[in-house]
Design an enzyme around this catalytic site. Structure first.
Site, PDB file in Angstrom:
ATOM      1  N   ARG A  36       1.038  -1.338  -0.189  1.00  0.00           N
ATOM      2  CA  ARG A  36      -0.012   0.176   0.022  1.00  0.00           C
ATOM      3  C   ARG A  36       0.874   1.265  -0.023  1.00  0.00           C
ATOM      4  O   ARG A  36       0.634   2.199  -0.773  1.00  0.00           O
ATOM      5  CB  ARG A  36      -1.044   0.038   1.224  1.00  0.00           C
ATOM      6  N   CYS A  56     -25.811  -0.314  -9.958  1.00  0.00           N
ATOM      7  CA  CYS A  56     -26.918  -0.476  -9.448  1.00  0.00           C
ATOM      8  C   CYS A  56     -26.758  -1.018  -7.890  1.00  0.00           C
ATOM      9  O   CYS A  56     -27.335  -1.998  -7.656  1.00  0.00           O
ATOM     10  CB  CYS A  56     -28.091  -1.361 -10.145  1.00  0.00           C
ATOM     11  N   GLU A  57     -25.978  -0.404  -7.104  1.00  0.00           N
ATOM     12  CA  GLU A  57     -25.699  -0.781  -5.715  1.00  0.00           C
ATOM     13  C   GLU A  57     -25.532   0.475  -5.014  1.00  0.00           C
ATOM     14  O   GLU A  57     -24.787   1.554  -5.558  1.00  0.00           O
ATOM     15  CB  GLU A  57     -24.237  -1.541  -5.944  1.00  0.00           C
TER      16      GLU A  57
HETATM   17  C1  LIG Z   1      -1.016  -7.558   1.503  1.00  0.00           C
HETATM   18  C2  LIG Z   1       0.102  -8.093   2.228  1.00  0.00           C
HETATM   19  C3  LIG Z   1       1.442  -7.306   2.343  1.00  0.00           C
HETATM   20  C4  LIG Z   1       1.344  -5.815   2.107  1.00  0.00           C
HETATM   21  O1  LIG Z   1       0.583  -5.300   2.947  1.00  0.00           O
HETATM   22  P1  LIG Z   1       0.433  -3.450   3.093  1.00  0.00           P
HETATM   23  O2  LIG Z   1      -0.304  -3.284   4.138  1.00  0.00           O
HETATM   24  O3  LIG Z   1      -0.203  -3.282   1.590  1.00  0.00           O
HETATM   25  O4  LIG Z   1       2.060  -3.017   3.210  1.00  0.00           O
HETATM   26  C5  LIG Z   1       2.341  -8.030   2.650  1.00  0.00           C
HETATM   27  N1  LIG Z   1       2.379  -9.404   3.085  1.00  0.00           N
HETATM   28  C6  LIG Z   1       1.474 -10.160   2.889  1.00  0.00           C
HETATM   29  C7  LIG Z   1       1.491 -11.327   2.959  1.00  0.00           C
HETATM   30  C8  LIG Z   1       0.100  -9.398   2.398  1.00  0.00           C
HETATM   31  O5  LIG Z   1      -0.973 -10.220   2.285  1.00  0.00           O
END
Ligand SMILES: *Cc1c(COP(=O)(O)O)cnc(C)c1O
Length: 427
Positions: A275, A341-342
């Protein structure tokens, strides 16, 4: 309220819109590159530190490739993500495979690529034994259960389906060592979208302690510790981002307090952030196509929940700017809506915005992670294009928009039996 700044101006958007209809996601290349560099710099004190981009956040091969250019590896949790890496030439220990509820076939593909495999449970050891060759290195994903609180996005660890218990971790390492595995890692992913540095440091401390206990109890010395992802995005203008350099220094202090004096040889640290690497650097660009007032005021845009489902799915806040009116005062309280339509197809509820008109361009911020990647085709809404721009003014379409041909590609109309009486239609 602090404003959120935009890394582009109106002429750039006008230029892109003249070639690419809205909606589309616009990614800021320099922002993404800088984020990888900042994270790498924060851990420069740790020999061999490696960030693995959690591909699921933004699985566009161009984005994965530009991060790899900055030294990032890739964290995959599905076959499609592994294939993305393989086709980009990202293989071996530059790939981490962190899956759950995994099939033996999936492990075989991860092993073919040479990925570091994070086992979600010791039960998976039996599946590894079915592979042509047991992987040289095995890592386990620890779930602290009641020992930790988690946070809203990922939930309570003891309710989470991921990872293994403390007892299972010890069992798992001991069994792998008996089976001849010689290289080991340790992994946890306890919080996501975390803006509090202390919560992330707690994970580091927990894993450092655990690594020492694993060594004491089983004789296994893990050579790498993966702190997971979880660095959050300041979605709201009043929120503050994590200071990545401060976080790196915090982990260093814990490392020096715990691991340096321990009997363990030097440990390489890893992270698998998703993220925070792309979220703030992606913008959903959409046009106002209708405005209506019934019991509330609605601003209707040409994007919908299938371009960004976080507000509809989690009630998540995404900041919205009206392009060219970033500094204009708020003059209306509106729901910004798509056309599905939600009724949860809304980008915001009761948002204060400057006056808008049909034809205005709205910028929905922080759409670079879990935006396009969570897209779907409900109601026959098609997935949009993804476009990358740089500060130097370069604009590249890195994924085209879907067409109706794509939408219908999986059905064969010629095989459809539609026996409706044609004469009835004439009436
Ligand atoms: C989604 C995920 C991440 C990344 O997480 P962020 O919060 O996006 O940094 C890392 N490791 C695993 C196993 C994930 O499922």
């Amino acid at each position: 309220m602090a404003a959120k700044t935009l890394p582009f101006d109106r002429p750039l958007i006008d230029r892109i819109i003249s070639d690419h209809p809205t909606p589309f996601v616009l990614y800021h290349e320099d922002g993404i590159r800088q984020r990888v560099r900042d994270l790498t710099a924060a851990f420069a004190w740790n020999e061999g530190f490696q960030q693995y981009f959690a591909v699921k956040a933004t699985p566009n091969p161009h984005i994965v490739a530009l991060m790899a250019e900055e030294g990032s590896g890739a964290d995959c949790s599905s076959v499609a993500e592994l294939i993305t890496c393989e086709r980009l030439g990202i293989t071996g220990h530059d790939v981490m495979f962190t899956s759950n509820n995994t099939t033996t076939e999936e492990f075989a593909i991860a092993a073919r690529i040479g990925a570091i495999i994070n086992l979600d449970t010791p039960h998976h050891i039996d599946q590894l034994l079915q592979l042509e060759q047991m992987p040289e290195m095995v890592s386990f994903r620890f779930n602290p259960g009641p020992e930790r609180q988690g946070n809203v996005i990922i939930g309570d660890p003891k309710e989470a389906k991921f990872g293994c218990t403390r007892e299972q971790i010890f069992e798992g390492y001991a069994r792998c060592a008996e089976l001849g595995v010689t290289r080991f890692g340790l992994h946890a992913m306890v919080v996501s979208n975390e803006l509090n540095v202390d919560a992330l440091l707690q994970t580091a401390e927990m894993l450092f302690d655990l690594a020492i206990q694993i060594h004491e109890q089983t004789g296994v010395a893990v050579e790498c510790i993966n702190l997971g992802g979880g660095i959050g995005v300041a979605y709201r203008p009043e929120q503050e981002e994590i200071d990545i350099a401060e976080f790196g220094r915090g982990v260093q202090a814990l490392y020096e307090a715990k691991l340096t004096p321990s009997a363990l040889p030097p440990v390489r640290l890893m992270m698998e952030n998703g993220r925070a690497m792309t979220g703030p650097f992606g913008f959903l660009i959409t046009e106002v196509i209708n405005q209506k007032t019934s019991y509330k005021n609605y601003v209707g845009v040409d994007a919908c929940m299938s371009n960004l489902m976080r507000p509809g799915m989690y009630g998540a806040y995404h900041h919205i700017s009206v392009l060219g009116k970033e500094d204009a005062p708020a003059e209306q309280t509106v729901d910004v809506v798509g056309s599905l339509c939600e009724n949860n197809d809304k980008f915001s509820i009761d948002r204060e915005l400057p006056k808008t008109e049909v034809g205005d361009i709205l910028v929905i911020h922080d759409a670079g992670a879990h935006g396009h990647s969570m897209g779907f085709q409900y109601n026959g809404r098609l997935r949009s294009a993804e476009i990358l721009f740089s500060d130097a003014g370069e604009v590249r379409e890195i994924r085209r928009a879907e067409t109706f041909e794509d939408y219908f590609a999986t059905v064969d109309f010629d095989s459809v039996k539609c026996s409706r009486d044609q004469t009835a239609q004439a009436l």
